[in-house]
Design a protein around this motif. Structure first.
Motif, PDB file in Angstrom:
ATOM      1  N   TRP A   1       0.850  -1.132  -0.127  1.00 56.19           N
ATOM      2  CA  TRP A   1      -0.041   0.004   0.081  1.00 56.19           C
ATOM      3  C   TRP A   1       0.902   1.215  -0.109  1.00 56.19           C
ATOM      4  O   TRP A   1       0.675   2.116  -0.622  1.00 56.19           O
ATOM      5  CB  TRP A   1      -1.108  -0.060   1.158  1.00 56.19           C
TER       6      TRP A   1
ATOM      7  N   ASP B   1       1.980   1.915  -3.482  1.00 61.58           N
ATOM      8  CA  ASP B   1       0.982   2.465  -4.204  1.00 61.58           C
ATOM      9  C   ASP B   1       0.922   3.854  -4.035  1.00 61.58           C
ATOM     10  O   ASP B   1       0.866   4.688  -5.149  1.00 61.58           O
ATOM     11  CB  ASP B   1      -0.401   1.543  -4.282  1.00 61.58           C
TER      12      ASP B   1
ATOM     13  N   GLU C   1      -7.878   4.647  -8.790  1.00 64.80           N
ATOM     14  CA  GLU C   1      -6.844   3.406  -8.932  1.00 64.80           C
ATOM     15  C   GLU C   1      -6.530   2.994  -7.397  1.00 64.80           C
ATOM     16  O   GLU C   1      -6.107   1.957  -7.236  1.00 64.80           O
ATOM     17  CB  GLU C   1      -5.657   4.010  -9.709  1.00 64.80           C
TER      18      GLU C   1
ATOM     19  N   CYS D   1      -6.618  -0.858  -5.654  1.00 69.29           N
ATOM     20  CA  CYS D   1      -5.616  -1.370  -5.015  1.00 69.29           C
ATOM     21  C   CYS D   1      -5.667  -1.531  -3.315  1.00 69.29           C
ATOM     22  O   CYS D   1      -5.348  -2.501  -3.148  1.00 69.29           O
ATOM     23  CB  CYS D   1      -4.230  -0.303  -5.147  1.00 69.29           C
TER      24      CYS D   1
ATOM     25  N   GLN E   1      -7.969  -4.745  -3.400  1.00 67.11           N
ATOM     26  CA  GLN E   1      -7.183  -5.940  -3.718  1.00 67.11           C
ATOM     27  C   GLN E   1      -6.362  -6.383  -2.457  1.00 67.11           C
ATOM     28  O   GLN E   1      -6.179  -7.621  -2.389  1.00 67.11           O
ATOM     29  CB  GLN E   1      -6.184  -5.652  -5.052  1.00 67.11           C
TER      30      GLN E   1
END
Length: 964
Positions: free
Chosen positions: A502, A505, A530, A534, A537
């Protein structure tokens, strides 16, 4: 049927005249602004894909090519407005928007062109007329063309009068349908008060309900997780500067509103996180809580209107959009024109707070112009980042005042930190503050200071060694405290892989933002979408995960709740961007550091480099020699002979890595004339003797890093300005006395250690009080003391050849070495001079001298510039010159010397010093007869002489030569 036909014909006529003209006006306004210098045919012809077929109709193509708005019908204007004028692609079915009303006129035109009794039965004509008139008026109002409204109303009413001649039933239909074009209804006094009352009540409810007075996230305590805090609970005054007639005037943030003067607009500029938004929210909260009396300039405001531009997602804003955003409830009950009209009547009792203008500059410009014109007596406080200030100034109707927000001063930062520590019951705020004080953004930015305080009280001082490590530890800490990873908060141990992913990202988004330099991101932006994907996920809670490393601001708007995300400050965003670069360099050997920095915003590269060095050298095995050379080469752009502070920061962040120090030393720009040497890799490039380097307290505070650099690069000229602050005032001759003064003893010890036995040809020491003996380099040739206050015995170094003392006090404490050959005194007290022995050159400038007799008999060259001596300079200098057997040259300039005094002085000097070279410049102006006498005297003399009285230069004899 006759009456019905008349109404249909009226509709057809209005479509071809009023409707077409309204669209033509709108097109003529929007198209040139969107495509300056281009024709509509060029724009349409450049389209590809399905849009490339828009000009297949030959008649339409011909009209577009002619580029004459008067010849375009409704269909052609609709085409150009929809595809060429920057209007939204999604609002063409919404008749509350401009686009929806344009579409309505197009649809009515199509119905009229294909009219049949079935397509438009008689009973629908009334509704069709209503729709037509409403659409025309809305196009004018929503398109900011309301100045044309009276003429259009006159035309529509004229068309209506024609229809009145029809049968009675039709008359009644038209009479009812014509109501949209009547003159605007004048509110009764009761309704006027109701509009203003509702505006005030909604503003108070908004601010008291904390929708505009809550900042997030402020996280506190470690046990109670609160994502909101009221701005006034911890609000601390920030430091502001007003530029008035090119002079910076400091002010307190609570006194800002007193400075409007004759201006209507104050532009509050400042970098991200310097307290601009907090100040506006503080004003809103104080106004709503009846605490406005404590803030001068706010007590007289009846309507404080707050607009946060970051919460408005539309590409273009109209004046009505602003009213709907700020006052959604009032907007739903009253016409926007009525709201604006009543605010304009309130005159000086209205103040608009407009936050983050720069975030929506293009979209908001026209609406802001209209707002100023409509509310022409209201006052405006606008915030922006500095790079957009000139553009906003041009938008303002009248002269503006520009105020700069600097964030916390050190005293206010300590006050803020003390409040936070008291809440947590901690008492070591002084130790905490002393540790973080070298890091300016941690002191100045409230959010970063809050995070640092929280982290300190939880973990202690061991994690505060460098800026990079502080940000790395705080970021890791925030993730653990605020984010459920694998369903729980991971307080101890290694951060789980999901948490690390994370962080990567978010760091990637920060890196992309550093290229675009956008700060805020709406929830509908591609970047946030986006990141949400993420987070899902990784099985994280998206909003919680986003709020862990970004600031989430939630607002209620006219269209519902809107979340806006931004990095709390450029520093944290730059740290995350550096994290992304470090990961990229680690994962791919083909990626170069230069390429990673190539597209970054120029003003952010410096900060990112500092964080990157800290991250790279934490694990030294990841840094190879080529990467070190790349770091040094990229850093060259931020270094000059008067500022090497950036290099010192890199040295500290690298934990004093020897290889990096050596590489950076080769790239110090110590001499602007020797740039080519600095870029070379020759062995001598690191050992420059003809450079010039300034050192100030900010560099000297980094003593270890500075010593490591100076040990490798030894500039020929070294300037130490040891006091920061303003110039001298009447109270003291030492400049900068109000600011922190550097330690001259420590500074000279550092220089002496760094140079060792190597030569230092030129040392300049300025702006300091010398209260103890100083150490000197072993080989010092020329020493300059400027604006120094000497209070203790100062023994100048043995071997010194030349000394200069400018604007100094306490010369009685100075001992000159016997090696001294040349000395200059400027603007110093020489009432009782004690000139050093063995000196062969003496320069005295702008001094008041009581006695010149104590001059070494070995003196060869004497220069006196703009001095006052014994009230009789000719006599005094003449006596001295006569007593100096080795004197070869004498220069006296800028003095008030009369012709009679000069003649006596000259004759005496010629008799006792026949080989003396003389140069005299008197401010005295000669008369014609005096000029002739002095010319004759000089030409008959054996002395090489140059004489100037006023603007007249005496022609000297052939055998004479000017004073050199």
């Amino acid at each position: 049927m006759r009456g019905a036909m008349d109404l249909r014909q009226c509709i057809s006529l209005v479509l071809k005249t009023c409707a077409r003209d309204a669209l033509a006006l709108l097109y003529s306004k929007l198209f040139p602004a969107k495509h300056p210098g281009k024709t509509p045919y060029e724009v349409l012809n450049s389209f590809t894909g399905t849009r490339s077929r828009l000009l297949q109709n030959s008649q339409l193509k011909q009209r577009v090519m002619e580029n004459d708005a008067t010849k375009l019908d409704v269909s052609a204007l609709w085409l150009l407005l929809r595809f060429c004028c920057g209007l939204s692609n999604k609002a063409w079915k919404d008749q509350s928007r401009l686009e929806g009303n344009i579409q309505k006129l197009k649809e009515l035109r199509n119905v009229d062109a294909h009219w049949t009794q079935e397509s438009c039965p008689e009973e629908d004509l009334e509704d069709t007329w209503n729709q037509l008139v409403a659409a025309i008026i809305n196009v004018l109002l929503l398109g900011d063309l309301d100045s044309h409204l009276p003429s259009f109303m006159e035309k529509l009413n004229a068309a209506r009068e024609v229809v009145k001649e029809a049968a009675s039933p039709v008359k009644e239909v038209v009479k009812e349908a014509a109501s949209p074009v009547r003159e605007p209804r004048i509110h009764s006094p009761t309704n006027n008060k109701r509009v203003l009352k509702m505006i005030r009540e909604e503003l108070l409810e908004t601010y008291k309900g904390k929708r505009k007075t809550v900042l997030m996230p402020i996280i506190w305590g470690g046990t109670n997780f609160s994502f909101h805090h009221h701005v006034n609970k911890t609000y601390t005054r920030t430091k502001l500067t007003l530029f008035n007639d090119s002079t910076a005037v400091s002010m307190d943030s609570d006194s800002l509103l007193e400075n409007f003067g004759t201006s209507r607009t104050i532009i509050l500029q400042g970098d991200s996180g310097t307290g601009k938004t907090s100040l506006l929210r503080h004003y809103a909260a104080s106004w709503a809580s009846d605490a406005s009396a404590s803030i001068p300039g706010l007590a007289c405001v009846d309507y404080l209107v707050f607009l946060d531009c970051t919460t408005v997602a539309s590409r273009s804003l109209t004046l009505f959009d602003i009213i709907q955003e700020i006052l959604p409830n009032t907007y739903s009950e009253f016409k926007p024109r009525s709201i604006i009209k009543e605010l304009s009547k309130a005159e000086g009792k209205v103040m608009f707070l407009i936050d983050a203008f720069d975030e929506r500059l293009d979209a908001f410009t026209n609406a802001f112009k209209n707002l100023q014109r409509k509310c022409w007596k209201a006052r405006f406080l606008v915030t922006t980042r500095p790079h957009c200030t000139p553009a906003i100034t041009k938008v303002c109707e009248e002269e503006t005042l520009v105020v700069t927000a600097h964030g916390f001063s050190r005293s206010s930062a300590l006050d803020f930190a003390t409040k936070l520590f008291e809440v947590n019951g901690s008492n070591d705020v002084e130790e905490f503050f002393s540790v973080i004080s070298p890091y300016e953004e941690l002191i100045a930015i409230p959010q970063l200071l809050c995070w640092s305080s929280w982290f300190w009280m939880t973990k202690g001082r061991e994690y505060f060694s460098t800026r990079g490590k502080i940000f790395a530890n705080i970021t890791d800490f925030l993730l653990r405290k605020l984010c459920h990873i694998n369903g729980k908060r991971v307080i101890a141990g290694e951060l789980p892989k999901d948490g690390q992913n994370w962080l990567r990202d978010v760091a990637r988004v920060a890196y992309m933002q550093a290229k675009r330099n956008n700060i805020s991101l709406t929830e509908s932006s591609s970047e946030i979408k986006e990141l949400i994907k993420c987070a899902e996920q990784l099985k994280l809670r998206p909003l919680e995960a986003l709020s862990s490393l970004m600031q989430c601001d939630s607002h209620m708007t006219g269209l519902g709740e809107l979340n806006v995300f931004q990095f709390v400050h450029d520093s944290h965003a730059n740290f995350l961007a550096a994290s992304h670069i470090a990961e990229t360099l680690k994962s791919s050997k083909k990626v170069s550091l230069k390429n990673q920095f190539e597209d970054l915003q120029k003003d952010r590269k410096k900060s990112i480099m500092i964080f990157l060095v800290s991250l790279l050298f934490e694990k030294k095995e990841t840094v190879n020699a080529p990467m070190i050379q790349d770091i040094a080469a990229l850093s060259q752009a931020y270094v000059s002979f008067y500022d090497i502070n950036f290099l010192l920061e890199l040295v500290e962040e690298s934990s004093y890595n020897p290889a990096l120090i050596q590489a950076l030393a080769k790239h110090i720009s110590t001499s602007p004339s020797r740039t080519s040497d600095l870029l070379s890799n020759s062995p001598t490039a690191s050992y420059l003797f003809n450079g010039h380097l300034w050192l100030r307290p900010k560099e000297l505070r980094r003593a270890t890093a500075l010593h490591s650099i100076l040990s490798r690069v030894k500039p020929q000229r070294l300037c130490l300005r040891l006091c920061e602050g303003p110039h001298a005032d009447e109270a003291t001759r030492v400049r900068g006395h109000h600011a922190a003064e550097g330690d001259a003893t420590a500074a000279m010890k550092l220089v002496t250690r760094a140079y060792g036995k190597d030569s230092l040809p030129d040392l300049r020491l300025t702006d300091v009080t010398i209260s103890s003996p100083l150490s000197w380099p072993e080989s010092l040739w020329w020493l300059s003391l400027e604006r120094c206050h000497i209070t203790a015995h100062l023994r100048l170094p043995p071997g010194l050849l030349k000394a200069t003392l400018v604007d100094c006090t306490g010369l009685e404490y100075v001992t000159f070495p016997s090696s001294l050959k040349s000395i200059k005194f400027q603007s110093v007290d020489l009432q009782e001079p004690r000139f050093p022995v063995n000196v062969d050159t003496l320069v005295v400038q702008e001094c008041i001298i009581k006695n010149l007799l104590f001059i070494s008999s070995s003196l060869k060259h004497l220069k006196i510039k703009q001095c006052v001596i014994d009230n009789n300079i000719a006599s005094a200098v003449g006596r001295v010159a006569a007593s100096l057997p080795h004197l070869k040259s004498l220069s006296i300039t800028g003095v008030d010397l009369s012709p009679d005094a000069f003649i006596n002085f000259f004759l005496n000097l010629e008799a006792k010093n026949p080989q003396l070279r003389l140069h005299v410049e008197s401010v005295y102006a000669l008369e014609d007869d005096e000029t002739a006498i002095i010319k004759s005297l000089v030409r008959s003399s054996r002395l090489p002489t140059t004489i100037k009285f006023g603007d007249s230069v005496i022609n000297i004899a052939v055998n004479n030569c000017p004073f050199g």
